[in-house]
Structure formats: C-alpha cells, structure tokens
Write an enzyme that holds these catalytic residues in place. Structure first.
Site, PDB file in Angstrom:
ATOM      1  CB  THR A  23     -92.199  41.992  57.540  1.00  0.00           C
ATOM      2  OG1 THR A  23     -92.113  40.570  57.441  1.00  0.00           O
ATOM      3  CG2 THR A  23     -90.830  42.587  57.412  1.00  0.00           C
ATOM      4  CB  SER A  71     -90.172  37.448  55.651  1.00  0.00           C
ATOM      5  OG  SER A  71     -90.783  38.688  55.860  1.00  0.00           O
ATOM      6  CG  ASN A 115     -96.027  39.967  51.436  1.00  0.00           C
ATOM      7  OD1 ASN A 115     -95.906  41.024  50.806  1.00  0.00           O
ATOM      8  ND2 ASN A 115     -95.659  39.828  52.695  1.00  0.00           N
ATOM      9  N   GLY A 155     -96.363  32.521  59.390  1.00  0.00           N
ATOM     10  CA  GLY A 155     -97.588  32.047  60.028  1.00  0.00           C
ATOM     11  C   GLY A 155     -98.001  30.717  59.418  1.00  0.00           C
TER      12      GLY A 155
HETATM   13  N1  ADP Z   1     -99.852  48.499  58.808  1.00  0.00           N
HETATM   14  C1  ADP Z   1     -99.799  48.507  57.479  1.00  0.00           C
HETATM   15  N2  ADP Z   1    -100.127  49.623  56.800  1.00  0.00           N
HETATM   16  C2  ADP Z   1    -100.078  49.650  55.465  1.00  0.00           C
HETATM   17  N3  ADP Z   1     -99.737  48.608  54.717  1.00  0.00           N
HETATM   18  C3  ADP Z   1     -99.412  47.447  55.315  1.00  0.00           C
HETATM   19  C4  ADP Z   1     -99.418  47.344  56.726  1.00  0.00           C
HETATM   20  N4  ADP Z   1     -99.055  46.110  57.054  1.00  0.00           N
HETATM   21  C5  ADP Z   1     -98.826  45.454  55.880  1.00  0.00           C
HETATM   22  N5  ADP Z   1     -99.032  46.262  54.837  1.00  0.00           N
HETATM   23  C6  ADP Z   1     -98.899  45.921  53.388  1.00  0.00           C
HETATM   24  O1  ADP Z   1     -98.909  44.553  53.269  1.00  0.00           O
HETATM   25  C7  ADP Z   1     -97.732  44.064  52.659  1.00  0.00           C
HETATM   26  C8  ADP Z   1     -97.288  42.780  53.288  1.00  0.00           C
HETATM   27  O2  ADP Z   1     -96.893  42.989  54.605  1.00  0.00           O
HETATM   28  P1  ADP Z   1     -95.726  42.157  55.294  1.00  0.00           P
HETATM   29  O3  ADP Z   1     -95.485  42.758  56.603  1.00  0.00           O
HETATM   30  O4  ADP Z   1     -94.592  42.025  54.382  1.00  0.00           O
HETATM   31  O5  ADP Z   1     -96.413  40.754  55.469  1.00  0.00           O
HETATM   32  P2  ADP Z   1     -95.813  39.470  56.174  1.00  0.00           P
HETATM   33  O6  ADP Z   1     -94.484  39.845  56.750  1.00  0.00           O
HETATM   34  O7  ADP Z   1     -96.811  39.129  57.204  1.00  0.00           O
HETATM   35  O8  ADP Z   1     -95.738  38.475  55.131  1.00  0.00           O
HETATM   36  C9  ADP Z   1     -96.722  45.169  52.867  1.00  0.00           C
HETATM   37  O9  ADP Z   1     -95.793  45.154  51.836  1.00  0.00           O
HETATM   38  C10 ADP Z   1     -97.585  46.393  52.836  1.00  0.00           C
HETATM   39  O10 ADP Z   1     -97.812  46.788  51.523  1.00  0.00           O
HETATM   40 MG    MG Z   2     -92.744  39.136  56.357  1.00  0.00          MG
END
Ligand code: ADP
Ligand code: MG
Length: 1045
Positions: A129, A178, A174, A406
């Site tokens: 996300t 999402s 997480n 995933g």
């Molecule tokens: N590029 C990034 N830089 C810093 N923190 C990140 C980054 N990508 C993810 N995170 C951290 O990881 C957490 C989970 O990411 P998220 O995108 O919500 O995961 P997913 O959507 O894959 O479940 C975010 O809330 C953030 O704190």
């Molecule tokens: Mg997500």
C-alpha cells in the site's frame, strides 16, 4: 547543456550517470539480480538483498521487476528532488527506485500509447500500500495538470485515507493492513495529465467486523469515530467514547496501537471525505451505519424456557432501528425469527440462540460490507472523467495500480486465505504468461532464436481450484446448495472424492505418514506454486454462503437511510433465486481483473517484509527466504536469465562503453550495430558471450559485463579530462557565439540605421527635385503652392549668392542679375548697399581727404563736362600748395604779415597790353590773392571785388580773373596761365567763396584791359598748347585736343 537529448544540470546528472549502480556493485551487491553470477542460488539472492538492505538500498531489480524490502523507517528518498531525478531518466542509468518504475510506466504509456499496469504484490505488511501511495504521489506531483481538473490529483490522493479507514485494520503483521484488494485505474489525457480514476475493490474481509484475532483490531473507522468524533456527534449516535464498551471491538483485546493516532486520522478522513465530495448528509448517514454496527454488536439475546430466543437489550435495538432508519419491531422479529417458504406458504419459525447470534453478525457484516462497496462507488463517481473532458479522454491511456493481498500462510488458514492464495496463483499465472510472452516477443523482434525456458507452469493449480464442475470452488458451491445435511466435513469428503488424485491436493486421509503428522483431519493441503498451505475447512460453507436471512434483508430494504436503500435493493429481497456464492463471485471478479491486466503492459513491484516485528534494520533471513519463495522471485530470475543476463539498446551500450575503444571514442558515426561490433571485438568478447539483435546487444554472462564495467572504471579519469575539456571548449564556444551574436546585432542595427538615413536623404532629394521641377514649370505664375518652394529657393540662392558677391567698393558698379521675381528688391538692395557703402566710406574719410574731396566736388560742379582738362584732373590730387615755402620770398611774406599763404603756384601772367608773358607767383590768402614778381607784390586782388573767373572749355591753362577797372588800384583783369588750372581755380573760388563766379566759356573770353577797353582771348583747338598774339590784338590760345581714349 544537453546530454542524450535531455536537459541536465551538468555536474549533477553526469555524476549520476557515472555513478550508475552498476559501478557500485562491489559495495552494495548488484542492483539487478539478473547480474548475479550464480542466479540459481537462493542464498546468493538473499545475500544480495541483505547487503543492500543494510545500506538502506531497499530497491533492487530483476530485469524490469522491482523488488522492494520494507525498511520500517522513513528514508530520505521520496523527496520532490528525488522525483525530479527520476523524471525522464532511463531505467538502468540510475539506482533502482519505485519512482523509476512509475516514470518508466508513465513514459511507456505516453510514447507507446498503450495502457499500463503496475502490479504490487507481497505479504501483508511488506509495503504494497505504501508503494502504491508513492506511485500515486509521484504522478500527482510530476504529471502535468489539466487545468480543468487541478483537484483530481487531490481527490486521487485523498481516496486513500478514506479507503484505509474503512478497509484497513491493525493485524498482527501490519498495523495498517489492507483488508481488501484494490485495483485502481488512473486515466491520463493525450497530454499526459491525469483526468480521472476508477477503483475496483476485491473481497473485503467482512468477518473482521464481528471477530478479531488476539492482538488485532476491527477496521480503523470504529476507533477513529470513538476517539476523534465530537461529543455532540457521539451523543447523537448514542455512542460512548470507549472502545472497550463495544463487544465488536474487544475481541482482539487491542484497542490502542502506539503507531496509530486515531484522533488525527479521524480529522484526516473527515477532510478527505469533504475533498472527495461527500455531502455532510452522506457523511452523517455513513456514520449512522458505522454506529449501528457497534450497537448491533452489543445486542444480546436470552434463551426462554421454551427454547425461544429474545433480545435482552431493547435500548440497543431501538438505537439501531433509529440509526438504520428501519422499523424497530420488524428488526426485532427478523433478528429472532426466520421466514421459510414451504409448498408456496410462508412460515415463520423462531431462531435458536446460536442462529440469532449469527443472524445478528451476518447483518453487521452485510451492512458494513455493502456500505464499503457504496463508498468505493461514491469515490469512483468523484474520480470519474468529467463530461467536459470526454473529448480529451479520446486519445487517453490508463495506468492501473494493483495493490492486492499477497500470498498468506497463517497458523490456521481458512476460506479467506484460500481466496487470497487463489488470487496469487492467478497473478503468478499472468506474470509467467506476460513475462515469457514479452521475453519471447523481444527475441522475435530482435531476430534471435527462442530458447525454451524451464519454469513451473501453475496452470494445473489454477485449474484445480477454478475448473467448472471439477474444481474446488465448484465443489464448495455445490455443497452449499445441496439440500439435506451439509457441513464443512462433508465438503472435505466431497473434495477427497473428486480431486483426491490431483498431484497438488492432499488431505489427512490421502497423505503419507510424514505429512499426516502435521495435518489435522479437518484440513486439506494445496501445493501452491509458492509452497504448501493447509486449509482448515471449518467455516468454509458459512463464509461461502455469506447468507443474510430473507426477513433481515426485507427489513433493511425498507430503510430510509439512502445508503442502505441503495445497497439493499428490494428486488433482491423478493428474488427467490440464490445469489452467487462468495467464492464464485470472487472467481468471476478475478477473471475480470485478469482480463483487465492482460490488456495492459505490466510492471511488477514485489514487496518483501524483512521481519515480523515491524522493526527497522532487522533482516530475518528465514522470513525473507519464505517470501522470496512465495513471490516466485527465483522463478522470475530464472525466466529472465534463461537466455541472456543483460541486454541493452545499441545506443545506450555504445554511449556507456565507447571510451573503451579508440574506434568508437569519442563518437561513432557509422551504423550503431557496427559501432557495437567494433567495440565488443576490441574488448575481446567471445562469440558465445553475446549476440547482436536488431536494436539490442544481448550479453549472456554477467561476468562479461562486469569485466567491461571494470575497464570503464579504470578509464574514468581519462574520460573526466575529456569531459572537462569539451565542457570548457563548449563554454568558450558559447561565449564566442554570444559575442559574435552581439556584434552582428550591433552591426545590423548600425547598417540599418545608415541605410535608413540614406534612404531618407534620397527620398528628400527626390522630393526636392520634384518640387523644383514643378516650381520651375510654374515659375511664371504667381506665388502659389506649386512654385512656392522653387521661388523661395531661387530667391534664397540669389540672395545667398549676392551676399557673397556684393560690390566692395563704392566705385564698383557691378551687381548680380536678379531673377525676375526679385528685380525690384534687388534694386532696393543695390541702392541700400551703395548707400551703406557710401556712409561707411564717409565715416572712414580723414579731414585732409575730406578737404581734398570737397575741393574735388567743387571742381566737379564747376568743370564737369565743361572743360577738356577736367577728366585729366579728376585722378590727380589737389596739393596744398605748388610752392615750397622757401620758394616764396621772405620779403613778400613779411609784407603779407599775419596773412597766411593758403596756396601758391608759379604762373605766367600776360600783360594787358600786348599780352607779354611774365613769370609770376600767385599766392592765395584767406581774403585776397597776390601776384608776386620775385620779391615784389605786383598785384593784389581782394576777393570781395573779384567779379568773376573765366576759363576756356578747352585743354589749356588760361585763367582770367575779372576785377573792376574802375578802381584805380586795380590794374584790370589778370590773365594768367598755369599748369594746374583746375586746382587753382577751384581753390581760388572756394577761398573767395565765389564758385558760382567761375565762368567756363566755350569760345572767347573778354578781358577788361582798362576802363572801357577790352582784350579778347580766342581759344582754338590745335595739336599742342601754344599762347601767342594773334590778329586784331587777340590773344590766341591753341589747346591740344583731348587724346581719344
Ligand atoms: N517504503 C517504505 N518506507 C517506510 N516505511 C514503509 C515503507 N513501506 C512500508 N512501510 C511501513 O510498513 C508498514 C506496512 O506497509 P503497507 O504498505 O501497509 O503494507 P501492505 O500494504 O503490504 O500490507 C507501513 O505502515 C509503514 O510503516
Ligand atoms: Mg496494504
């Protein structure tokens, strides 16, 4: 300066190009896994990831696939400057980044006019996300904006917090997980400005509304409302500001999370709703529904003595009825009874306690789930391409963003995991198909022979799940619909019967001893492409059924809350036909998604989470290996490396390595392919190491490339010098050009001015000539416009000329001939000038000269045109005296006493008698004249008595002074001859004041000799002067003729 057709800030960009991460491979591994020497080794793969992760290099490529490792900390790589860095830069030139993928996709869309999609996959918490948000932000910041739609970017960005509030929750993996799949289309117009968007949502995890695992939370919005909502709002919703009071929020025992600020998020969400265009009423209705779900959770049931179920929390019920806008009694009944239709008759039967609880939960899930879909739809309306932009959307293209759950393997995997993993199988299938296809296409276009690639085709697993009639989903649906006693275990048995022999399917019963030990009897195992997963069949049927009892549906259909009445159609309640099962619907929506994705050019972002603790800097190798496997990254790499490790367009390859070959340095001017050939043969590439396609060079082993790269590294100082040289040269050249340009500008301005002046002069001259000619034609007319100039000019030039040719002497009588129009003026001028000259002349005259002149004037008055002598005398000056003082006898002077001699002259006096000549001196005094014979005054003649003075008109010296004879003292007229007769007579007559007494006689002169006795002097013209006595006693004077001059 331009570099490779782009504007670059010289120092910055050239350095960037130089610092291509290829160069940095020794420090931080390879930036592209394709360049791993040992591409079959998972350990090498993970080691490369780890080394880069340690250096905060979270991005690495596998060809064009981006692998991203969640850093769990803010990195300084997402600034606006970074976005600018990646704008328009070729993929390989610069270190891997999510922006590079975004930019590349965008440019591919623009240049190839083909729809694109970016598929983001990875475990929960791996950063999908976040990645999708970064991409969205990149487009919002860097794309041109359509002035119609400056707010679209905002709305696109603001859709995230809203969707996250309603669709994300804190999970063990997480904090902001999402709980739905999301596919978003961004539509760009032909100029590349975003003009619209559309979101598709997949399979919201509704079960979370009523139940959460330990350590997890319900969807964020509940906590945000309770924490952030104002007191008034909470009062109106009958809510308490304490999540612990709501049984739907306490299951996970985790009301607060340190990383989440619900209060702030609430503000953000409310603002976002406003930006997207939700009206306050809509927001109110939405919150009513959210609140009603909380109240539903607190609705409790009691069991009567006869086994009937009743509601114990009446106030909750009325709250719900009020908030949902439904009839309270009907709701009450629907929650505790079910309606059955048997043999065409409707029957109502009470629900058991358990049934009532699950009916309540079903209502909560259905209401929440559909409201979420309504929300997405509403956002879509706000993002839709506006009508006025429809025309510009014609040549438009789309970039799709897929952020979908995933591969998920939990301790206990249920229906949701089954769906999620099925989805990932499909995506993997798509990936293989598209990657292989594009690989094969590339080989074809480059004219290389296709070499078959060994890879695992997961079609067999997809078929196992989705095949009609024989697939797991079909069996599940069938089991749900089958009349009679059905349960989850009967479903499992059915599976064993139908797909038991499938190589990717195992159950406890079918498993061998080893597998049997780790499987329970309620589980079946699928051998996914990414690994084995055991699914517990408990709840499969219920979840697939997703049933909301008909009478509950009827109640909600009646709602006067517009959101609900929109979500629950009346037709649905009346319709007897069963709606599709959850898995079946999911399968269909996945198929649609596949179609959408197949029609687009895909890019991939594969997200990996480095540890389960959400901690920065920790790299859990086991966890990562697991994900590398599930994401199929090794498979990815194998496909990519099946043929060649590295490929690059000729121009890019040549551009980078041309310094290594004298033939190609500094510039290659022939065909690109020849240049590359020359370069690689100079570098000593062996035939099996590379192939030349039509536009690309393919290099089989990374080693070859690295050797080349090392050679380049060694060469760099030299290149730097060359660059410096050419830059300086360029600077000087540019400077020179600037100066040259300036010179030309000045020159041309000067020349222009000169030419303009000349033209002006010519124009004026022509005009003048014209006027003169015209004037000349009209010159005889009166002064009129036609001849005005001409005449003026003629006059002017005459006057001008005249002024230079004026006579300078009084005697000069010359005068320019005036033009006809100036005759009169000319005469006046002449007179004036003459007068002026005379006046000036007179002013200049000395007293001496004045005297002279006066005498001359007198002489002129007397003699002019009278006497022949006169013209001769004009030019001669009158002297003061013709006698020197010594010549006059002292005695005489004494006699004269005080009388001063005014004039003296020697004369010959002729006697009255006989005209005998005697030499005498004639002296003139102021009042008398005397004739002196040496020392003796012979005769004195007082002027007072002088009767007259006679001279002839001829050229002789004779003068007769007439004195009266009566006076005795006087001896009669004196006849005198002198050589300066004019002078003498003039002076005498003037002294005597008797100029009018002078008589110029043309003939003879009578001389009184004595009283009454006369002599006569005759004057005759002859050859020369002669005075002699003639006949009859006359004195004859022969005067010479005037020389004919
Ligand atoms: N590029 C990034 N830089 C810093 N923190 C990140 C980054 N990508 C993810 N995170 C951290 O990881 C957490 C989970 O990411 P998220 O995108 O919500 O995961 P997913 O959507 O894959 O479940 C975010 O809330 C953030 O704190
Ligand atoms: Mg997500």
């Amino acid at each position: 300066m331009r570099y490779q057709g782009r504007e670059v800030d010289v120092e910055g960009r050239v350095r960037l190009v130089m610092e291509s991460a290829l160069t940095a491979r020794d420090r931080v591994g390879v930036q592209d896994f394709v360049l791993l020497e040992n591409y079959n080794s998972e350990a090498a793969f993970i080691e490369n990831l780890r080394r880069r992760f340690r250096e905060n290099l979270i991005y690495t490529y596998i060809g064009s696939v981006l692998v991203s490792v969640n850093p769990y900390k803010e990195l300084e790589i997402y600034s606006k400057q970074q976005m600018e860095r990646y704008r328009g830069v070729s993929f390989y030139e610069i270190s891997p980044h999510i922006y590079a993928v975004s930019d590349n996709t965008y440019r591919a869309m623009r240049t190839e006019r083909k729809d694109q999609c970016i598929l983001i996959s990875g475990e929960s918490g791996a950063g999908k996300t976040e990645a999708s948000k970064k991409i969205l932000l990149y487009y919002a910041v860097t794309c041109p904006t359509n002035h119609h739609l400056v707010t679209l970017g905002d709305r696109l960005l603001q859709s995230n917090p809203v969707l996250e509030a309603f669709g994300n929750a804190k999970t063990l993996r997480n904090d902001n997980s999402s709980r739905f799949g999301k596919y978003m289309d961004i539509q760009f117009d032909f100029k590349g400005a975003p003009i619209g968007g559309h979101i598709l949502n997949y399979l919201l995890e509704k079960s979370r509304v009523v139940h959460q695992n330990h350590g997890e939370r319900n969807f964020h919005i509940f906590y945000q409302l309770l924490d952030g909502g104002e007191d008034d709002l909470l009062n109106s919703l009958n809510l308490e500001r304490n999540p612990q009071s709501y049984s739907y929020l306490v299951k996970g025992n985790c009301p607060r999370v340190s990383s989440i600020n619900d209060k702030n998020s609430w503000k953000v969400v409310m603002k976002a709703l406003d930006v997207i265009g939700f009206t306050p009423e809509e927001v109110q209705k939405l919150l009513n529904i959210i609140a009603s779900v909380l109240h539903l959770g607190n609705t409790l049931f009691g069991e009567g003595e006869e086994g009937e179920t009743y509601i114990t929390t009446e106030t909750q019920l009325s709250n719900i009825a009020k908030l949902l806008g439904v009839d309270g009694l009907a709701l009450k009944e629907a929650l505790t009874h079910k309606k059955l239709t048997a043999k065409g008759e409707e029957m109502i039967s009470p629900l058991s306690f358990e049934q009532a609880v699950s009916a309540r939960d079903a209502l909560a899930k259905a209401v929440y789930g559909r409201t979420f879909s309504w929300l997405v739809e509403k956002i879509n309306q706000s993002l839709a391409v506006k009508e006025e932009l429809y025309h510009s959307s014609k040549g438009s293209s789309v970039i799709g963003l897929l952020d979908i759950y995933g591969f998920e393997v939990l301790q206990c995997n249920s229906f949701e995991q089954f769906c999620i993993n099925y989805c990932n199988e499909k995506l993997q299938q798509l990936f293989i198909e598209l990657t292989l296809r594009s690989e094969q296409e590339e080989y074809e276009t480059e004219g290389l022979a296709w070499e078959p690639v060994q890879y695992f085709d997961n079609k067999i697993i997809c078929d196992l799940i989705e095949e009609k009639h024989k697939g797991i989903i079909s069996i599940l649906d069938e089991e749900c619909l089958r009349p009679g006693e059905t349960c989850d275990i009967s479903f499992l048995e059915k599976l064993e019967d139908t797909v038991g022999g499938h190589p990717h399917f195992v159950t406890h019963k079918l498993a061998n001893g080893k597998a049997r030990r780790v499987m329970s009897r309620e589980e079946f195992r699928l051998l996914h492409y990414a690994g084995e997963v055991n699914y517990n069949v408990n709840g499969f049927l219920d979840k697939n059924n997703d049933l909301l009892s008909r009478n509950l549906k009827e109640v909600v259909c009646q709602s006067d809350n517009q959101i609900l009445s929109y979500c629950f159609r009346r037709e649905e309640a009346i319709d007897q036909k069963r709606p599709g099962m959850a898995a079946y619907q999911f399968k269909n929506s996945l198929m649609k998604l596949m179609e959408i994705l197949m029609s687009k050019e895909p890019s991939y972002v594969r997200c990996i989470k480095p540890n389960d603790a959400k901690q920065p800097g920790r790299f859990d190798e086991v966890l990562v290996r697991h994900q590398v496997k599930y994401l199929g990254l090794m498979e990815n790499l194998r496909v990519r490396r099946a043929g060649f490790a590295y490929r690059r367009r000729f121009e890019a390859f040549l551009q980078r390595y041309k310094p290594l070959c004298p033939e190609t340095w500094p510039n290659w001017h022939g065909k690109l392919v020849d240049g590359v050939s020359a370069l690689v043969s100079h570098l000593g590439y062996k035939a099996e190491e590379f192939k030349l396609g039509r536009s690309k060079i393919f290099i089989r082993f990374p080693k070859t490339l690295f050797t080349t790269e090392d050679a380049l590294e060694a060469k760099k100082p030299e290149i730097a010098v060359v660059l410096q040289k050419s830059w300086r040269g360029y600077r000087e050249w540019a400077n020179y050009q600037r100066i040259r340009h300036a010179v030309i500008v000045i020159q041309s301005a000067w020349r222009g001015m000169k030419a303009r002046r000349r033209a002006k002069r010519r124009r004026q001259a022509a005009e003048l000539i014209r006027r003169l000619i015209k004037g000349f034609i009209y010159r005889h007319e009166d002064y009129c416009p036609e001849n005005q100039y001409f005449l003026d000019h003629v006059r002017y030039s005459f006057l001008k000329k005249l002024s230079k040719n004026l006579p300078t002497s009084v005697l000069d009588k010359s005068w320019l001939t005036p033009p006809p129009s100036l005759v009169e003026a000319s005469e006046h001028l002449q007179t004036l000038h003459m007068r002026n000259m005379v006046i000036n002349y007179c002013r200049r005259v000395q007293p001496e000269w004045k005297k002279q002149m006066m005498q001359k004037v007198v002489a002129s008055e007397i003699f002019k045109d009278q006497k022949d002598n006169y013209p001769l005398s004009v030019g001669r000056l009158f002297l003061d005296s013709r006698l020197e003082r010594e010549q006059i006898s002292l005695k005489v002077l004494q006699t004269l006493g005080s009388e001063k001699v005014q004039y003296g002259i020697s004369v010959i006096k002729y006697d009255r008698r006989g005209f005998k000549p005697r030499a005498r001196q004639l002296l003139l005094m102021n009042s008398f004249a005397v004739l002196v014979d040496r020392t003796k005054i012979k005769q004195r003649i007082d002027y007072a008595i002088l009767r007259g003075i006679s001279v002839s008109s001829l050229m002789d010296g004779m003068v007769v002074l007439h004195v009266p004879c009566e006076d005795n003292k006087q001896k009669g007229d004196a006849v005198i001859h002198c050589s300066h007769v004019i002078e003498l007579v003039t002076k005498l007559s003037m002294l005597a004041g008797k100029t009018s007494y002078v008589n110029v006689s043309p003939g003879s002169i009578r001389v009184a000799v004595a009283r009454n006795k006369e002599g006569i002097i005759d004057f005759i013209r002859g050859s020369e002067l002669k005075v002699a006595k003639g006949k009859r006693g006359h004195l004859v004077v022969i005067a010479p003729r005037i020389a004919a001059t």
